[in-house]
Motif scaffolding. Structure first.
Motif, short mmCIF file in Angstrom:
data_model
loop_
_atom_site.label_atom_id
_atom_site.label_comp_id
_atom_site.label_asym_id
_atom_site.label_seq_id
_atom_site.Cartn_x
_atom_site.Cartn_y
_atom_site.Cartn_z
N THR A 50 0.94 -1.35 -0.12
CA THR A 50 -0.20 -0.09 -0.08
C THR A 50 0.74 1.24 0.01
O THR A 50 0.62 2.29 -0.83
N ARG A 51 1.86 0.98 0.80
CA ARG A 51 2.87 2.36 0.85
C ARG A 51 3.39 2.51 -0.52
O ARG A 51 3.63 3.61 -1.12
N ALA A 52 3.94 1.51 -0.94
CA ALA A 52 4.80 1.66 -2.57
C ALA A 52 3.74 2.23 -3.45
O ALA A 52 4.01 3.03 -4.03
N ARG A 94 -7.67 3.36 -0.55
CA ARG A 94 -7.39 2.33 -1.24
C ARG A 94 -8.08 2.44 -2.64
O ARG A 94 -7.60 2.27 -3.91
N ASP A 95 -9.36 2.53 -2.44
CA ASP A 95 -10.44 2.69 -3.59
C ASP A 95 -9.64 3.88 -4.52
O ASP A 95 -10.03 3.83 -5.81
N HIS A 99 -8.55 3.50 -8.40
CA HIS A 99 -8.96 4.60 -9.43
C HIS A 99 -7.74 5.15 -10.08
O HIS A 99 -8.05 5.34 -11.37
N TYR A 100 -7.04 5.90 -9.46
CA TYR A 100 -5.78 6.51 -10.00
C TYR A 100 -5.10 5.47 -11.08
O TYR A 100 -4.73 5.96 -12.14
N GLU A 101 -4.88 4.34 -10.53
CA GLU A 101 -3.89 3.42 -11.15
C GLU A 101 -4.63 3.08 -12.50
O GLU A 101 -4.27 2.68 -13.47
N THR A 102 -6.13 2.78 -12.24
CA THR A 102 -6.85 2.44 -13.46
C THR A 102 -6.65 3.62 -14.39
O THR A 102 -6.80 3.20 -15.65
N LEU A 103 -6.88 4.76 -13.98
CA LEU A 103 -6.95 5.90 -14.92
C LEU A 103 -5.72 6.07 -15.71
O LEU A 103 -5.46 6.26 -17.05
#
Length: 243
Positions: A50-52, A94-95, A99-103
């Motif tokens: 999570t931190r990474a 986390r959500d 969401h950021y990673e998906t975008l």
């Protein structure tokens, strides 16, 4: 994003996972794998991951937005209690990261597609003056190979071999004679095509790329540019969401 599998001794697994998580360079995919780690070790590994992900998210936002970069200049002092999250807040965090990673993944996918289309356009540009329909390269009995001979020696040698070994094949120059590189159309019977291609492989000959032709090179280029415009429009959606 690349995937890799690491093989090692079981007792070293947790140390390796922790080290990788600390680097922030990988994301561990444990789907389909039974987790026999202790709850504490599993929690620590999850926290490192999570931190990474948070670090990557913050760095990405700082590169994209100047205002976010300025926020990191002055570090605010916080207490342990202020820094702690409730389970609900952690789930929301986390959500947001997911969401950021998906975008970002959507943006990268679109940019990759645009790059491939631009490369195809660059490959076709030398053929833009040729008015032949490049979609028609095969028939019931014959095939056409479009390509470029880089020098006169290769062309003359190939034509000599063609007359001797493949009298029913033909080479047509598509531009002014004597100008090199020379764009050509080579017509061959289908049953002789493998041998003709084998002979071409020994020449300074570059076959036109296998692309999704929609007509002439110019028509195909325009079609590819239209696809790029549509992708650029799609790119604005994740970009607007990030803003």
């Amino acid at each position: 994003m690349s995937k890799m599998t690491i093989l090692g001794v079981r007792e070293d697994r947790d140390k390796i996972i922790d080290a990788l998580m600390r680097l922030g360079a990988v994301e561990i995919d444990r789907s389909g794998i039974k987790d026999d780690r202790s709850p504490q070790v599993a929690a620590n590994a999850d926290n490192f991951e999570t931190r990474a992900r948070l670090v990557r998210t913050i760095e990405g936002l700082q590169k994209r937005f100047l205002s976010a970069r300025q926020l990191s200049v002055k570090k605010l002092s916080v207490t342990e209690e202020e820094f702690s999250f409730t389970e609900r807040e952690e789930a929301e965090l986390r959500d947001l990261v997911s969401h950021y990673e998906t975008l970002i993944a959507q943006e990268e996918s679109i940019l990759h597609q645009v790059t491939l289309l631009e490369q195809q356009i660059a490959q076709l540009l030398p053929w833009s003056g040729i008015t032949l329909d490049l979609t028609e390269q095969t028939s019931f009995r014959t095939s056409v190979i479009f390509g470029t001979f880089m020098d006169a020696t290769s062309l003359d040698s190939f034509q000599t071999d063609l007359l001797r070994d493949f009298p029913l094949a033909a080479v047509h120059l598509l531009e002014e004679t004597g100008v090199f590189p020379a764009k050509t159309a080579i017509i061959s019977l289908n049953e002789q095509l493998p041998r003709v291609r084998a002979r071409l492989a020994s020449c300074a000959f570059h076959e036109i790329p296998k692309l999704p032709f929609t007509g002439t090179a110019e028509v195909t280029i325009n079609s590819l540019r239209d696809r790029i415009e549509k992708l650029e429009t799609e790119y604005k959606e994740p970009e607007n969401c990030l803003e």
